[in-house]
Scaffold this active site. Sequence first.
Site, PDB file in Angstrom:
ATOM      1  N   ASP A  68      -4.226  -1.296  -0.606  1.00 55.93           N
ATOM      2  CA  ASP A  68      -5.219  -1.667   0.421  1.00 55.93           C
ATOM      3  C   ASP A  68      -6.610  -1.113   0.118  1.00 55.93           C
ATOM      4  OD1 ASP A  68      -4.308   0.897   0.969  1.00 55.93           O
ATOM      5  OD2 ASP A  68      -3.768   0.514   3.063  1.00 55.93           O
ATOM      6  N   SER A 125       0.804  -1.227   0.000  1.00 51.75           N
ATOM      7  CA  SER A 125       0.000   0.000   0.000  1.00 51.75           C
ATOM      8  C   SER A 125       0.836   1.277   0.000  1.00 51.75           C
ATOM      9  CB  SER A 125      -0.956  -0.034   1.176  1.00 51.75           C
ATOM     10  OG  SER A 125      -1.705  -1.214   1.086  1.00 51.75           O
ATOM     11  N   ARG A 145       7.061   6.557  -4.741  1.00 54.37           N
ATOM     12  CA  ARG A 145       7.774   7.090  -3.575  1.00 54.37           C
ATOM     13  C   ARG A 145       7.202   6.418  -2.335  1.00 54.37           C
ATOM     14  NH1 ARG A 145       3.315  10.255  -3.716  1.00 54.37           N
ATOM     15  NH2 ARG A 145       3.498  10.614  -5.928  1.00 54.37           N
TER      16      ARG A 145
HETATM   17  C1  GLC Z   1      -0.616   5.864   2.021  1.00 57.59           C
HETATM   18  C2  GLC Z   1      -0.195   5.039   0.809  1.00 57.59           C
HETATM   19  C3  GLC Z   1      -1.393   4.446   0.109  1.00 57.59           C
HETATM   20  C4  GLC Z   1      -2.257   3.687   1.100  1.00 57.59           C
HETATM   21  C5  GLC Z   1      -2.610   4.566   2.294  1.00 57.59           C
HETATM   22  C6  GLC Z   1      -3.409   3.818   3.356  1.00 57.59           C
HETATM   23  O1  GLC Z   1      -1.338   6.951   1.589  1.00 57.59           O
HETATM   24  O2  GLC Z   1       0.547   5.845  -0.082  1.00 57.59           O
HETATM   25  O3  GLC Z   1      -0.993   3.576  -0.922  1.00 57.59           O
HETATM   26  O4  GLC Z   1      -3.425   3.254   0.467  1.00 57.59           O
HETATM   27  O5  GLC Z   1      -1.438   5.072   2.887  1.00 57.59           O
HETATM   28  O6  GLC Z   1      -2.704   2.730   3.823  1.00 57.59           O
END
Ligand code: GLC
Length: 493
Positions: free
Chosen positions: A210, A157, A172
């Site tokens: 996620d 995520s 990133r």
């Molecule tokens: C951050 C991550 C994203 C994820 C979110 C919740 O924003 O960059 O990919 O979905 O956290 O976990």
Amino acid sequence: MVHLGPKKPPSRKGSMADVPRDLLEQISQLETLFTIDTQKLNIIVDHFIKELEKGLSKEGGSIPMIPTWVMTMPDGKEKGTYLALDMGGTNLRVCEVELLGNRDFDITQSKYHMPPEMKTGSSEQLWDYIADCLQAFLQSHHPNGAGEELSLGFTFSYPCSQTAIHNGVLQRWTKGFDIDNVEGHDVQPMLEAALKRKNVPITVTALINDTTGTMVASNYTDPETQMGVIFGTGCNAAYFDVVKNIPKLEGLIDLDPETPMAINCEWGAFDNEHVVLPRTKYDVQIDEDSPRPNQQAFEKMIAGLYLGEIHRLVMLDLHEQGFIFENQNVEGLKKSYSIDASLLSQIEEDPFENLTEVEDLFMSRFSIQTTEPERKLLRRLAELIGTRSARLSAAGVAAICKKMGIEKCHVGADGSVFNKYPHFQERGAQALADIFGWKDIPPADHPIKVQPAEDGSGVGAALIAALTLKRMKEGLPVGMKPEIIEKLALEHK
Ligand code: GLC
């Protein structure tokens, strides 16, 4: 599952009558700084819609709006056994999910602690550790071997650009991660190489965010779900768009313009250029001191990783200005990120009028003796930070609904802040009602309802693996055309 919907946000009991004037003034200044009224909320929503569209355009914008190649919602009939792996901030979770074909499932799972140093360690260490955990899982659940190579839905995520469902180049790190040599690389070959080195018979079938997993898992059990959101350590959303609304895919795919496409918004990056969000000097400081300044502006005002830190910075500032904790040693408050969102929850949940639980908490955690008026300020501050987070989150949900013309839907939500932060759900529902003008509609009847999700990184990841294999079997695309993928990979080198 019956969702009664959130109640109205509580009105706080407890009088401010005994709070001295100088502290009352500070409270009132904090209220001005942290309150987002409906008018401002609507301005944020309007700007958000434009930024969502910009993210889908050819020129792109701050919000990555990543096409995930998840192009079908489950029909509930999916069957089979799949592995799911979730790389969260504190734990690695491995699940074996059996989809039962009737919108139901069985799940077996193990959690493996992720050493905190790993967040800033080396890439090899990370992939080897993940491969070791998968191996340990197989050894304990399939001591005689799994039979055939197992398909894995890998929930990773972080913002990854995807040319196909099974791959993703990390744009990133977010959420405080800072591991070298992963940004700019496709994470799937790195994991598969580690699996190969260790002879673990697993193939990465799908790389999943996620939010996408949450949306698909919630839709599996509740077909009215059209969006998945995470309000946890980080904050983000996924929804289904259609190919014709995604100009940046033009020329890269050959799909019917009406084909659905799940978009991982990565909306944490909303307003990185600081046009509309009412940032305080504390938000600015958090950003400047973070491993990735000028990124994730929205997330840094909302997500669980930052809520306690905002509270800590305000307390220290008020102490330095001589308003609170006079003659107290505040060393215990000086360590960055030493306060997490659960402390704010505890402050908000103290049932006593004179906040004696907060008193004990500050004494035991920080050796600080607080006065009752100080505790009232601390509680008001927690309420303000928590409410701002919930209202901004609702602005994101509203923006997606308005962009898509959705007037009625369920939104599957997960994450520690959504599930555990007191009143977050009611405050969010109130903010949606403010934005959409649902004055006389009781929360249980709100047309757009944000409600607890099914397990996205377990069931959702397994479902996406199942849907992917089915599409592949049917000869349907699960990514860009191979020659385009090759061309893009060459350009990337
Ligand atoms: C951050 C991550 C994203 C994820 C979110 C919740 O924003 O960059 O990919 O979905 O956290 O976990």
